[in-house]
Structures are given as C-alpha cells and as structure tokens.
Design a protein around this motif. Structure first.
Motif, PDB file in Angstrom:
ATOM      1  N   ILE A  33       0.862  -1.185   0.000  1.00 36.37           N
ATOM      2  CA  ILE A  33       0.000   0.000   0.000  1.00 36.37           C
ATOM      3  C   ILE A  33       0.897   1.234   0.000  1.00 36.37           C
ATOM      4  O   ILE A  33       1.775   1.376   0.850  1.00 36.37           O
ATOM      5  CB  ILE A  33      -0.923   0.022   1.235  1.00 36.37           C
ATOM      6  N   GLY A  34       0.678   2.119  -0.972  1.00 36.31           N
ATOM      7  CA  GLY A  34       1.519   3.307  -1.065  1.00 36.31           C
ATOM      8  C   GLY A  34       2.752   3.101  -1.904  1.00 36.31           C
ATOM      9  O   GLY A  34       3.772   3.775  -1.704  1.00 36.31           O
ATOM     10  N   PHE A  35       2.689   2.190  -2.856  1.00 33.76           N
ATOM     11  CA  PHE A  35       3.823   1.909  -3.740  1.00 33.76           C
ATOM     12  C   PHE A  35       3.408   2.078  -5.209  1.00 33.76           C
ATOM     13  O   PHE A  35       3.950   1.415  -6.092  1.00 33.76           O
ATOM     14  CB  PHE A  35       4.351   0.491  -3.493  1.00 33.76           C
ATOM     15  N   ASP A  36       2.472   2.975  -5.456  1.00 36.60           N
ATOM     16  CA  ASP A  36       1.916   3.160  -6.799  1.00 36.60           C
ATOM     17  C   ASP A  36       2.974   3.557  -7.823  1.00 36.60           C
ATOM     18  O   ASP A  36       2.902   3.168  -8.994  1.00 36.60           O
ATOM     19  CB  ASP A  36       0.822   4.228  -6.772  1.00 36.60           C
ATOM     20  N   ASN A  37       3.948   4.369  -7.404  1.00 38.87           N
ATOM     21  CA  ASN A  37       4.948   4.886  -8.337  1.00 38.87           C
ATOM     22  C   ASN A  37       6.226   4.061  -8.368  1.00 38.87           C
ATOM     23  O   ASN A  37       7.217   4.476  -8.973  1.00 38.87           O
ATOM     24  CB  ASN A  37       5.295   6.336  -7.982  1.00 38.87           C
ATOM     25  N   LEU A  38       6.194   2.916  -7.714  1.00 36.29           N
ATOM     26  CA  LEU A  38       7.374   2.052  -7.711  1.00 36.29           C
ATOM     27  C   LEU A  38       7.571   1.460  -9.100  1.00 36.29           C
ATOM     28  O   LEU A  38       6.690   0.792  -9.638  1.00 36.29           O
ATOM     29  CB  LEU A  38       7.192   0.928  -6.679  1.00 36.29           C
ATOM     30  N   GLU A  39       8.726   1.744  -9.700  1.00 35.15           N
ATOM     31  CA  GLU A  39       8.963   1.318 -11.071  1.00 35.15           C
ATOM     32  C   GLU A  39       9.131  -0.195 -11.189  1.00 35.15           C
ATOM     33  O   GLU A  39       8.629  -0.820 -12.107  1.00 35.15           O
ATOM     34  CB  GLU A  39      10.198   2.027 -11.626  1.00 35.15           C
ATOM     35  N   SER A  40       9.878  -0.782 -10.270  1.00 37.76           N
ATOM     36  CA  SER A  40      10.097  -2.228 -10.335  1.00 37.76           C
ATOM     37  C   SER A  40       8.948  -2.962  -9.654  1.00 37.76           C
ATOM     38  O   SER A  40       8.447  -2.528  -8.621  1.00 37.76           O
ATOM     39  CB  SER A  40      11.416  -2.601  -9.644  1.00 37.76           C
ATOM     40  N   ASN A  41       8.527  -4.040 -10.247  1.00 39.83           N
ATOM     41  CA  ASN A  41       7.463  -4.858  -9.671  1.00 39.83           C
ATOM     42  C   ASN A  41       8.055  -6.056  -8.949  1.00 39.83           C
ATOM     43  O   ASN A  41       9.048  -6.625  -9.377  1.00 39.83           O
ATOM     44  CB  ASN A  41       6.504  -5.344 -10.767  1.00 39.83           C
ATOM     45  N   PHE A  42       7.443  -6.409  -7.835  1.00 37.17           N
ATOM     46  CA  PHE A  42       7.879  -7.582  -7.088  1.00 37.17           C
ATOM     47  C   PHE A  42       6.973  -8.753  -7.445  1.00 37.17           C
ATOM     48  O   PHE A  42       5.766  -8.704  -7.196  1.00 37.17           O
ATOM     49  CB  PHE A  42       7.808  -7.319  -5.580  1.00 37.17           C
ATOM     50  N   THR A  43       7.558  -9.787  -8.007  1.00 35.15           N
ATOM     51  CA  THR A  43       6.791 -10.995  -8.285  1.00 35.15           C
ATOM     52  C   THR A  43       6.368 -11.617  -6.962  1.00 35.15           C
ATOM     53  O   THR A  43       7.198 -11.872  -6.094  1.00 35.15           O
ATOM     54  CB  THR A  43       7.629 -12.010  -9.084  1.00 35.15           C
ATOM     55  N   GLY A  44       5.085 -11.816  -6.810  1.00 37.15           N
ATOM     56  CA  GLY A  44       4.590 -12.387  -5.562  1.00 37.15           C
ATOM     57  C   GLY A  44       3.989 -11.361  -4.634  1.00 37.15           C
ATOM     58  O   GLY A  44       3.524 -11.702  -3.544  1.00 37.15           O
ATOM     59  N   ALA A  45       4.005 -10.078  -5.051  1.00 41.37           N
ATOM     60  CA  ALA A  45       3.384  -9.032  -4.235  1.00 41.37           C
ATOM     61  C   ALA A  45       2.285  -8.351  -5.038  1.00 41.37           C
ATOM     62  O   ALA A  45       2.365  -8.246  -6.257  1.00 41.37           O
ATOM     63  CB  ALA A  45       4.420  -8.012  -3.804  1.00 41.37           C
TER      64      ALA A  45
END
Length: 299
Positions: A33-45
């Motif tokens: 929550i609060g990671f909308d602008n995170l460029e890298s995606n975490f597989t499994g999240a």
C-alpha cells in the motif's frame, strides 16, 4: 518460512524494498500500500489501496521507520497520494496482528494501546542500533570530509556521548588518526573511554573542551551545544549533530557565529539504504519467526 502469513507494507522509503524482497523470498503473501509509483514490480506481491478489508486480513503490518505522524499520516516516497491511518483502520485490524515500525509517535502508540494491538519498535533494540551505527559513522565521516578543508587524521575531534553510535564514532575517528576526546557523564563510560586510548571528559566541562575543536559530533538527543558552548569554539569548527530531531545544538546561534552546524539524523537510510534495509529485514524476520513459534507453542 512465512508460508501462509499475510504481510502488508504501508509506505516507506528505499529501505522497505529490502524488507519486501526478504518476505517474498520467505514465501509470505505480500500486499503493498503506497507503492503506486514504484517502477520495479515484485513478483509475488500485489498493490492495493488502503482499506478496512485489507487490514482485517493482515497478520503482519510493516510501517516505515518513522511510523505515522501525529495525525496518522504515513510517508511514502513511492506514492503521490497521501496515506492516512485513522481510528477506524486500527479498530478493523485483526486482533492478532503484529505491527512493526522503527519509532512510534504518540498517535500510533495510543491507537495500538486502545485496540490492544501488538506494536514493536525495532530501533529501540540494541542490535539494530549497533548495526545502524556502521552506516551512521560512514555518513558522518563523509560529511566531515565534504565540509572541512583538513584531514580527519590529526584533527581534534570531539564525540559527545558513548552510546551505540558514540562508541562506533569514537573508534572510527581514532583508527583514522584523529585526536579524539569523548564526553560522558557516567563514570563507567569515562573509564571505558580511557581504556580505549581516548581522552575522556565530563560533559559538565564541555565548554572548556571545545576551544581547540576542529569537528564536534553530537550523539546525545538533548541540548548540549548551547550558546555558551558554541561561543568558545573556533570560528571554523564543524558541528555534525547525529542525534534525533531536533538534535542537541543551538543551530540559530551557530549560524549567528558563522559556525557550520549540520543536523544529520537518519543517515543509514540516506547513505546506505540497501544495507540499512537489510538490517531491518533480518531483524524483522527474526522477530516474526519468534512470534510465530510462540504462537504455535501456545495454540
């Protein structure tokens, strides 16, 4: 392994990314929550909006190092929108949830106490503070090099306090060849300073000690470098205040005298966010593992 654990992360900075990686590696179900602008995606999240339903399903809630402010606002460098935890959010939480943060301000403590929720402040732990003293010292040395025209070797350096950061700071300066004086109140600490091959002095005599100081490192979260003390310093003394905000320096008077005084809390997250994040991740994993073991033992 954290298989079956629902971990929710709300906000944070680059340090949180290391913690998220660790929880995913250990097979936790992770909500961000609060990671909308995170460029890298975490597989499994999965990324979600803050809601009562998400909090009801959360077993482990991980907040940023600063937790919330006095109004429940949660800081996140990865989100453009504000995130605010309200009393309704805490009331909706799973009563068995474990909440982790670095330092909890009154709002967070009061809400957890009112709803009988388990809250852990990890920066209160000796092990975390000692590990964090490493990047803190490195950051302080970097600031000293950048803001002086002398070498640390041969400098007259004063360290105030022989706590977890103060001891690491004094040792590093001594190893670099500085003439190190360390101020403390406890006779035991004064004896330890002497044993370390450094020059001890009682903090009551600080004004007499700063007359030849090149750099002063304060680690005590109380007003130590007062107008009376700063008035005795050479005009080219550098003050690096490592204590938590608002520090222990009269910054107004230092500026008036033309003495450079830098407030530098939170250096681990600034100079070495990956290392600082790994410290937090490893500590949280130990705490969560212990909590799970205790819960299974009583079930």
């Amino acid at each position: 392994m954290f298989t079956g654990i629902q971990a929710t992360f709300i906000g944070g900075d680059a340090r949180q990314l290391e913690v998220i990686k660790k929880f995913i590696e250990l097979d936790a179900s992770v909500t961000l929550i609060g990671f909308d602008n995170l460029e890298s995606n975490f597989t499994g999240a999965v990324k979600k909006e803050l809601s009562l339903d998400v909090l009801r399903d959360t077993d482990t809630l991980i907040l940023p190092i600063v937790g919330t402010d006095e109004k429940g606002n949660v800081e996140s460098i990865f989100c453009s929108n504000s995130i605010t935890l309200t009393a309704d959010h805490f009331e909706a939480m799973n009563p068995n949830v474990s909440i982790y943060t670095g330092i909890a301000k009154p709002f967070l403590k009061e809400q957890c106490a009112a709803n009988q929720l388990r809250l852990t402040e990890i920066l209160d732990r000796d092990d975390v503070a000692i590990y964090n003293s490493i990047p803190t010292v490195e950051g302080a040395l970097m600031m000293a090099i950048q803001n002086t025209d002398i070498t640390i070797h041969g400098s007259t350096s004063i360290v105030l306090g022989l706590g977890r950061v103060g001891m690491s700071m004094a040792r590093a300066l001594h190893a670099l060849g500085a003439r190190v004086k360390v101020g403390a109140r406890n006779p035991k600490d004064l004896a330890r300073i002497f044993e370390m091959g450094l020059t001890p002095f009682e903090l009551g005599g600080l004004a007499d000690q700063v007359v030849d100081a090149d750099i002063v490192y304060n680690t005590i979260p109380k007003m130590m470098l007062t107008e009376q003390v700063i008035a005795r310093m050479p005009h080219d003394t550098l003050i690096i205040d490592l204590a938590s905000k608002p520090g222990g320096t009269d910054f107004r008077y230092a500026e008036k005298r033309g003495i450079k005084a830098l407030l530098a809390p939170g250096l681990p997250g600034i100079v070495a966010p990956k290392t600082a994040g790994q410290i937090i991740a490893n500590t949280l994993c130990r705490l969560v593992t212990k909590h799970l073991a205790n819960r299974e033992g009583t079930s």
